[in-house]
Scaffold this active site. Sequence first.
Site, PDB file in Angstrom:
ATOM      1  N   HIS A  43       0.867  -1.174   0.000  1.00  0.00           N
ATOM      2  CA  HIS A  43       0.000   0.000   0.000  1.00  0.00           C
ATOM      3  C   HIS A  43       0.906   1.227   0.000  1.00  0.00           C
ATOM      4  O   HIS A  43       1.266   1.748   1.057  1.00  0.00           O
ATOM      5  CB  HIS A  43      -0.919  -0.005   1.215  1.00  0.00           C
ATOM      6  CG  HIS A  43      -1.930   1.096   1.203  1.00  0.00           C
ATOM      7  ND1 HIS A  43      -3.104   1.033   1.927  1.00  0.00           N
ATOM      8  CD2 HIS A  43      -1.963   2.304   0.581  1.00  0.00           C
ATOM      9  CE1 HIS A  43      -3.808   2.139   1.731  1.00  0.00           C
ATOM     10  NE2 HIS A  43      -3.126   2.935   0.925  1.00  0.00           N
ATOM     11  N   GLU A  83      -2.447  -1.707  -3.258  1.00  0.00           N
ATOM     12  CA  GLU A  83      -3.586  -1.009  -2.673  1.00  0.00           C
ATOM     13  C   GLU A  83      -3.335   0.494  -2.695  1.00  0.00           C
ATOM     14  O   GLU A  83      -2.191   0.936  -2.577  1.00  0.00           O
ATOM     15  CB  GLU A  83      -3.790  -1.431  -1.212  1.00  0.00           C
ATOM     16  CG  GLU A  83      -4.051  -2.898  -1.003  1.00  0.00           C
ATOM     17  CD  GLU A  83      -4.184  -3.238   0.479  1.00  0.00           C
ATOM     18  OE1 GLU A  83      -3.818  -2.390   1.326  1.00  0.00           O
ATOM     19  OE2 GLU A  83      -4.657  -4.339   0.788  1.00  0.00           O
ATOM     20  N   HIS A 208      -7.534  -6.939   7.282  1.00  0.00           N
ATOM     21  CA  HIS A 208      -7.328  -5.973   8.358  1.00  0.00           C
ATOM     22  C   HIS A 208      -7.391  -6.690   9.705  1.00  0.00           C
ATOM     23  O   HIS A 208      -8.436  -7.154  10.139  1.00  0.00           O
ATOM     24  CB  HIS A 208      -8.340  -4.822   8.346  1.00  0.00           C
ATOM     25  CG  HIS A 208      -7.825  -3.609   9.085  1.00  0.00           C
ATOM     26  ND1 HIS A 208      -7.059  -2.631   8.476  1.00  0.00           N
ATOM     27  CD2 HIS A 208      -7.927  -3.243  10.376  1.00  0.00           C
ATOM     28  CE1 HIS A 208      -6.732  -1.700   9.361  1.00  0.00           C
ATOM     29  NE2 HIS A 208      -7.236  -2.046  10.524  1.00  0.00           N
TER      30      HIS A 208
END
Length: 259
Positions: A43, A83, A208
């Site tokens: 990310h 991401e 997550h």
Amino acid sequence: MTQLSVNVNKIATLRNSRGGSIPNVLKLSEIILDSGAHGITVHPRSDERHITKQDVFELKEFLESYNEKITKLGISKKEYNIEGEPSERFLELVLEAKPDQATLVPVKPGEITSDHGFDFRDPNTFMTLKPIVEAFRKEGIRVSLFMETDFTFYNQVTLLGAERIELYTGPFANAFDADVQKGIQIFESYKQAAIEANKLGLGVNAGHDLDTKNLQVFAKLPFLAEVSIGHRLMAQSLVDGLGNTVQEYLKVLSQGNES
């Protein structure tokens, strides 16, 4: 079997805290893949506080070389998942890097980590995502959108042309940490969300704060294609070793598929 993509952001965070190249993101990514993980997730945020633009392209080259080697041995290729927020910056980065999958995530200024899915009650959400999803799809990049369990707007995901959703599992993990039974109760909403997504032809990813404890429940999610895990996997690896930790996650995931 549910695929495991390991998020290597925390490796880069540790490296950046000191400068230089230790720990080396590429070397540890190789350990992760050699241990059986199915892919690497990054990310790259605009402030480059962990994964940098340079990392994105070094990992691209690494994965291309790694996949060339393993496919000759008859081993399935490892995927690259990037991401990021729906922005011009991220669009250009992904189109240049051409990962297997791009996961679009809503980002708030100053946030420590992603903590919510897209809200399609705001009409601007659809209009912002539409050209970005179309650009990724045109280049053959699979698109996933970070979503919560309210499946009311999953039809908007299909209208955009995205192939998957990634369920934000923070609420489940937090409830599970506080009380296992509460976590199991909340898990029911994730099951329903996955079922509704599948009805619309959407693949289901999740991520997550998943770990080897709460995954004993979450790995049973219907139609779960992939989990993307970074923080807790890296934290556990400090105790158990990185290779052993990846293998433990894979073991728990395989048990979930057997049930």
